[in-house]
Design a protein around this motif. Structure first.
Motif, PDB file in Angstrom:
ATOM      1  N   PRO A  81      21.660  75.089  47.244  1.00  0.00           N
ATOM      2  CA  PRO A  81      22.736  74.286  46.639  1.00  0.00           C
ATOM      3  C   PRO A  81      23.781  73.776  47.624  1.00  0.00           C
ATOM      4  CG  PRO A  81      23.255  76.606  46.397  1.00  0.00           C
ATOM      5  CD  PRO A  81      21.965  76.532  47.198  1.00  0.00           C
ATOM      6  N   HIS A  82      23.559  73.966  48.933  1.00  0.00           N
ATOM      7  CA  HIS A  82      24.578  73.513  49.901  1.00  0.00           C
ATOM      8  C   HIS A  82      23.913  73.205  51.240  1.00  0.00           C
ATOM      9  CE1 HIS A  82      28.837  74.168  51.754  1.00  0.00           C
ATOM     10  NE2 HIS A  82      28.055  73.648  52.696  1.00  0.00           N
ATOM     11  N   THR A  83      23.700  71.916  51.504  1.00  0.00           N
ATOM     12  CA  THR A  83      23.194  71.519  52.819  1.00  0.00           C
ATOM     13  C   THR A  83      23.873  70.220  53.260  1.00  0.00           C
ATOM     14  OG1 THR A  83      21.392  69.907  52.448  1.00  0.00           O
ATOM     15  CG2 THR A  83      20.895  72.221  51.934  1.00  0.00           C
ATOM     16  N   HIS A  84      23.825  70.023  54.576  1.00  0.00           N
ATOM     17  CA  HIS A  84      24.248  68.739  55.155  1.00  0.00           C
ATOM     18  C   HIS A  84      22.984  68.172  55.813  1.00  0.00           C
ATOM     19  CE1 HIS A  84      28.642  70.049  54.981  1.00  0.00           C
ATOM     20  NE2 HIS A  84      28.022  71.217  54.925  1.00  0.00           N
ATOM     21  N   LEU A  85      21.981  67.923  54.984  1.00  0.00           N
ATOM     22  CA  LEU A  85      20.627  67.598  55.459  1.00  0.00           C
ATOM     23  C   LEU A  85      20.548  66.348  56.336  1.00  0.00           C
ATOM     24  CD1 LEU A  85      17.446  67.795  55.180  1.00  0.00           C
ATOM     25  CD2 LEU A  85      17.692  66.605  52.995  1.00  0.00           C
ATOM     26  N   VAL A 251      34.021  72.396  46.272  1.00  0.00           N
ATOM     27  CA  VAL A 251      35.037  72.547  47.311  1.00  0.00           C
ATOM     28  C   VAL A 251      34.501  73.446  48.429  1.00  0.00           C
ATOM     29  CG1 VAL A 251      37.425  73.227  47.824  1.00  0.00           C
ATOM     30  CG2 VAL A 251      36.848  72.437  45.522  1.00  0.00           C
ATOM     31  N   HIS A 252      34.594  72.964  49.707  1.00  0.00           N
ATOM     32  CA  HIS A 252      34.406  73.848  50.865  1.00  0.00           C
ATOM     33  C   HIS A 252      35.718  74.637  50.961  1.00  0.00           C
ATOM     34  CE1 HIS A 252      30.844  71.751  52.246  1.00  0.00           C
ATOM     35  NE2 HIS A 252      30.827  72.402  53.391  1.00  0.00           N
ATOM     36  N   ALA A 253      35.689  75.918  50.614  1.00  0.00           N
ATOM     37  CA  ALA A 253      36.946  76.638  50.376  1.00  0.00           C
ATOM     38  C   ALA A 253      37.073  77.891  51.238  1.00  0.00           C
ATOM     39  CB  ALA A 253      37.018  77.034  48.897  1.00  0.00           C
ATOM     40  N   GLU A 274      32.651  76.916  47.871  1.00  0.00           N
ATOM     41  CA  GLU A 274      31.600  77.274  48.810  1.00  0.00           C
ATOM     42  C   GLU A 274      32.169  77.793  50.132  1.00  0.00           C
ATOM     43  OE1 GLU A 274      28.621  74.215  48.308  1.00  0.00           O
ATOM     44  OE2 GLU A 274      29.145  74.227  46.195  1.00  0.00           O
ATOM     45  N   HIS A 275      31.457  78.672  50.765  1.00  0.00           N
ATOM     46  CA  HIS A 275      31.836  79.433  51.982  1.00  0.00           C
ATOM     47  C   HIS A 275      32.540  80.727  51.572  1.00  0.00           C
ATOM     48  CE1 HIS A 275      30.513  76.976  55.331  1.00  0.00           C
ATOM     49  NE2 HIS A 275      30.947  75.914  54.691  1.00  0.00           N
ATOM     50  N   LEU A 276      33.849  80.647  51.192  1.00  0.00           N
ATOM     51  CA  LEU A 276      34.579  81.807  50.645  1.00  0.00           C
ATOM     52  C   LEU A 276      34.528  83.042  51.550  1.00  0.00           C
ATOM     53  CD1 LEU A 276      33.434  81.501  46.904  1.00  0.00           C
ATOM     54  CD2 LEU A 276      35.637  80.794  47.862  1.00  0.00           C
ATOM     55  N   THR A 326      21.779  77.502  52.401  1.00  0.00           N
ATOM     56  CA  THR A 326      21.543  77.562  53.851  1.00  0.00           C
ATOM     57  C   THR A 326      22.712  77.015  54.656  1.00  0.00           C
ATOM     58  OG1 THR A 326      20.496  75.377  53.841  1.00  0.00           O
ATOM     59  CG2 THR A 326      19.026  77.308  53.660  1.00  0.00           C
ATOM     60  N   ASP A 327      23.461  76.035  54.084  1.00  0.00           N
ATOM     61  CA  ASP A 327      24.462  75.270  54.842  1.00  0.00           C
ATOM     62  C   ASP A 327      23.822  74.537  56.018  1.00  0.00           C
ATOM     63  OD1 ASP A 327      26.958  74.175  55.289  1.00  0.00           O
ATOM     64  OD2 ASP A 327      27.665  75.811  56.544  1.00  0.00           O
ATOM     65  N   LEU A 328      22.539  74.199  55.917  1.00  0.00           N
ATOM     66  CA  LEU A 328      21.887  73.466  57.012  1.00  0.00           C
ATOM     67  C   LEU A 328      22.794  72.341  57.514  1.00  0.00           C
ATOM     68  CD1 LEU A 328      19.485  72.381  58.720  1.00  0.00           C
ATOM     69  CD2 LEU A 328      18.772  71.131  56.698  1.00  0.00           C
TER      70      LEU A 328
HETATM   71 FE    FE Z   1      28.910  73.045  54.494  1.00  0.00          FE
END
Ligand code: FE
Ligand code: NIG
Length: 420
Positions: A81-85, A251-253, A274-276, A326-328
């Motif tokens: 649910p979270h990538t910068h592909l 939100v990248h939080a 996300e991150h947290l 993954t946060d790819l």
């Molecule tokens: Fe990210």
């Protein structure tokens, strides 16, 4: 009844049967496993789930493609649910700099960091951007991801942000995975707006967001809310504009310090924060009260050589429905949800069952897709992985190799391990 595909004899069929919403607290440990399990699939959807014997009694197996999963685990396809592909280039040179103790700002000064990737991405042709991103997507699918979110944010100008989102949509059209686009124009302040974050936020809200919405290029909007990046006020502005256009919010939080990101996500009714790594207690309680999914990304501290991981155990115990991603991205070139699950159990005090829930049904909930994917239940899409392990507890325990033997998307085999 004619079936498209039968998967039978799984030593563990990990169904995750349960409420069609994000799971919290003890629910995250309930995987609803069927031993010697089978799934029948028709028209890309799941039509039967149960013991192999009873599924075979009702569904004639003759003439139907069949996967024998003896000795193997079958579970829902991973949802990332979270990538910068979508980006161009790579930044492997930063690893040695990090190992020598150089900080983020020094790396930036020496030509690294987000703005380096922004330069490379702006300079890449649409074809090259697609090609480089497609190689990563192929690898993610081969590691069992069947739904993948992908954020923009390495363009930071109108033309390139739109090009990234167009690329995300084309990847979803051309490959057997659902690729879900998120607009994240507020990922960093671009070089040409240095020192003027407010003006850049105004540009994002008035020039880029309306075009993204008009062209239906993204259903979600994300913002990097962090001290030193975008303030709570600036982030609220972007999210408010996106909400007015009917987009759902992420939100990248609180990645590096408590910055009010978790609180803002709850206040704005975001689907996820996300991150947290460093949320405040108030932020955590606000998220739990509003069922905001906490998307945790243990690949990021791993690749950043940081000791600070999100405290998954505490977030779960306090009632936040936790997902994993993954946060790819070029700082964290992690294409594998399997590795992410392993990191969650080794570094964030999550149990194997919790990490599996976090990578399937809760990750689906972070994308608003929990009614469609994320569990093996009648009526859901037939997205599944066959893993070459006899019990799900081996998934985080065995790391560094690809445990997938078959990947099924919409009822079709889309990837298979070559036997010797
Ligand atoms: Fe990210
Ligand atoms: O999610 N945290 C913000 N952005 C990315 C990293 C960006 C980069 O270093 O290229 C992330 O980790």
């Amino acid at each position: 009844m004619a079936d498209d595909l039968l998967i039978t004899n799984a030593s563990e069929l990990v169904t995750l049967k349960g409420p069609r919403r994000a799971r919290a607290k003890a629910e995250m440990s309930q995987l609803s496993i069927i031993r010697d399990g089978a799934v029948a699939i028709s028209g890309g959807a799941i039509v039967a789930v149960g013991k192999t014997k009873s599924v075979l009694k009702e569904h004639d197996a003759s003439g139907i493609e069949r996967i024998d999963a003896s000795g193997k685990v079958v579970m829902p396809g991973f949802v990332d649910p979270h990538t910068h592909l979508v980006y161009a280039g790579s930044r492997e040179f930063e690893l040695e700099m990090k190992a020598k103790g150089k900080g983020y700002l020094e790396i930036l000064k020496e030509g690294g960091g987000i703005l380096r990737t922004v330069r490379d991405t702006r300079a890449a042709s649409p074809h090259e951007l697609f090609r480089q991103s497609a190689r990563r997507l192929e690898s993610m699918i081969s590691h069992g991801s069947t739904t993948i979110e992908a954020k923009s944010g390495y363009g930071l100008d109108k033309r390139t942000e739109l090009r990234i989102l167009e690329t995300v949509c084309k990847l979803g059209d051309d490959y057997p995975a659902d690729v879900v686009p998120t607009f994240m124009g507020a990922h960093a302040v671009p070089e040409e707006s240095a020192g003027n974050g407010d003006a850049y936020i105004d540009f994002v809200c008035s020039e880029v967001l309306p075009e993204v919405s008009k062209r239906r290029l993204a259903a979600f909007c994300d913002v990097f809310c962090e001290k030193g990046v975008f303030t709570v006020g600036q982030s609220r502005k972007v999210l408010t504009a996106a909400k007015a256009l009917g987009m759902r919010l992420k939100v990248h939080a609180d990645e590096f310090q408590p910055s009010g990101g978790a609180e803002l996500a709850a206040e704005m009714g975001a689907i996820s924060a996300e991150h947290l790594v460093k949320p405040s207690d108030d932020g955590i309680m606000a998220m739990a009260g509003k069922d905001v999914v906490g998307v945790l990304l243990p690949g990021t501290p791993y690749s950043s050589l940081s000791k600070d991981y999100a405290d998954g155990r505490r977030l779960i115990d306090l009632g936040v429905p936790v997902a994993l991603g993954t946060d790819l991205n070029p700082n964290c070139w992690n294409e594998s949800m399997q590795f992410t699950i392993s990191l969650a159990c080794h570094k964030m005090r999550m149990a194997p069952a919790e990490a599996i829930t976090a990578s399937t049904v809760n990750a689906a909930a972070a994308l608003g897709l929990e009614k469609r994917i994320g569990s093996l239940e009648v009526g859901k899409r037939a997205d599944a992985v066959v893993l070459d392990i006899a019990t799900h507890a081996q998934l985080p325990y065995r790391f560094g190799t690809n445990l997938c033997s078959v990947v099924v998307k919409d009822g079709k085999v889309v990837w298979e391990k070559e036997p010797f």
